[in-house]
Design a protein around this motif. Structure first.
Motif: not given
Length: 408
Positions: A91-118
């Protein structure tokens, strides 16, 4: 229109790769990959639920659970959660994945790293590994999420740095900035199997992105050497490798216990199996048979035919995802194409590793059979991947009609 492999797979095309591309393009004209993917997935999950119900009853009884079908109902709940998660992703519009793709990817990557540390700090230790982060009634295996996120990272990098990758694979060393922290926390869990899948996915995606094959020699040597050192550094890994050498029945009660029980299960099943519910190995012989070794129980109860049926469904799912990736590639939607392709590689890699280890062809690893083995995190994340794949299939022609291919 030029052949996609000539435009995106490098200046000097690989003949074998071209043939594979041509074959899959031909198949996409004969079947609807979306319908085939959904139908195959439903069949596989239904088969999975039946086999989990059969394989988990002795384990549930041994653990003292009042409900003998406890793990069946839990897996059914994970299916429901995974479907809802997939619908949310869809349901998420696909433009949100790539509209500002670097910031979106950076957010996902940082979230995963935090979860791995936890996970390392406060995670739950099971069977000597700290891979699960307790989220109330649900245990999250962060490695499953990490594999999906790193596909987004790699796909974005391959597109942004396509010219550099085609000219020299070593420019891809910048990717290590993203990979090394994630790999480090996976290794100390330890989860060596997920690292192998992640590394293989990276290499395949970079190659498909245009890296020249001859430049792979040095990185391959380094990677294999590193994996070899890591494999012999820990006693339990050495034992798993040694179990593949010589006759596994020489040490039935020792390091080869799981492998031998798995091989016995396959041997008893023969062509048509002993019958649904009639497995002997699941009766406390094969530890937690409903998880990583569910394919072996399937081989015992449903025989060679049952195993082929499961693996055929897995193959159809992978081919359907690759067909959707190639459709996006034909429309020059590179980020979409490479992301979907990366998901196909993850599923294919886990199928090969899980089937290989239960058949004694590969060392035993804690990797599930995708969409088949019992496991909440794996199933939910895989279904989220499917949600994204179906979104790409739905939106790709619309993006093409709007002439916005270069943004995706």
């Amino acid at each position: 229109m030029d052949h996609p492999s000539q435009n995106f797979f490098g200046k000097s095309t690989n003949k074998l790769l071209d043939k594979v591309v041509d074959k899959i393009f031909g198949l996409t004209d004969r079947f609807n990959p979306r319908t085939t993917l959904i139908a195959s997935l439903i069949l596989l999950i239904c088969t999975s639920l039946l086999m989990i119900a059969s394989a988990s009853i002795p384990f549930a009884s041994a653990k003292g659970y009042a409900e003998p079908l406890r793990f069946f109902w839990l897996q059914l709940g994970y299916v429901a959660i995974g479907v809802m998660a997939a619908i949310t992703i869809y349901k998420i519009p696909i433009k949100y994945y790539y509209k500002q793709h670097f910031h979106f990817i950076l957010t996902m990557w940082a979230t995963v790293l935090i979860l791995l540390i936890l996970t390392k700090l406060i995670g739950e230790e099971i069977n000597g590994s700290t891979r699960w982060l307790s989220l109330g009634p649900f245990n999250l295996q962060t490695a499953e999420l990490a594999k999906a996120v790193m596909v987004f990272v790699t796909a974005d990098y391959v597109v942004r740095r396509s010219a550099e990758i085609r000219s020299n694979i070593y420019t891809g060393a910048r990717l290590l900035i993203w990979y090394l922290p994630v790999v480090f926390f996976l290794i100390i869990q330890p989860d060596f199997g997920s690292v192998v899948v992640m590394a293989a996915t990276l290499l395949v995606m970079v190659y498909v992105g245009g890296a020249q094959g001859k430049q792979y020699l040095a990185p391959a040597i380094v990677l294999l050497s590193t994996m070899g050192i890591a494999a012999i550094a820990e006693p339990y890994r050495r034992e798993r490798i040694l179990s593949l050498v010589g006759n596994p029945f020489d040490d039935v009660q020792g390091r080869n216990y799981q492998l031998v029980r798995s091989l016995i299960a396959y041997g008893r099943g023969r062509l048509t199996g002993t019958g649904y519910g009639d497995s002997i190995q699941k009766l406390a012989q094969l530890p937690e048979a409903h998880t990583d070794f569910l394919l072996a129980v399937t081989g015992e109860e449903l025989g060679f035919i049952g195993v082929v049926f499961v693996l055929l469904l897995e193959a159809v799912i992978v081919l359907s995802i690759m067909a959707i990736s190639l459709q996006a590639l034909k429309r020059r939607q590179l980020r979409l194409s490479y992301t979907v392709f990366g998901f196909a590689i993850i599923i294919f890699g886990q199928v090969v590793i899980n089937a290989g280890m239960t058949m004694g062809l590969l060392p035993t690893k804690g990797l599930t059979m995708p969409f088949f083995s019992y496991g909440g995190s794996s199933l939910v994340v895989l279904l989220m991947m499917i949600g994204f794949v179906l979104k790409v299939e739905n939106q790709s022609p619309i993006i093409d009609a709007k002439r916005q291919n270069d943004k995706y």
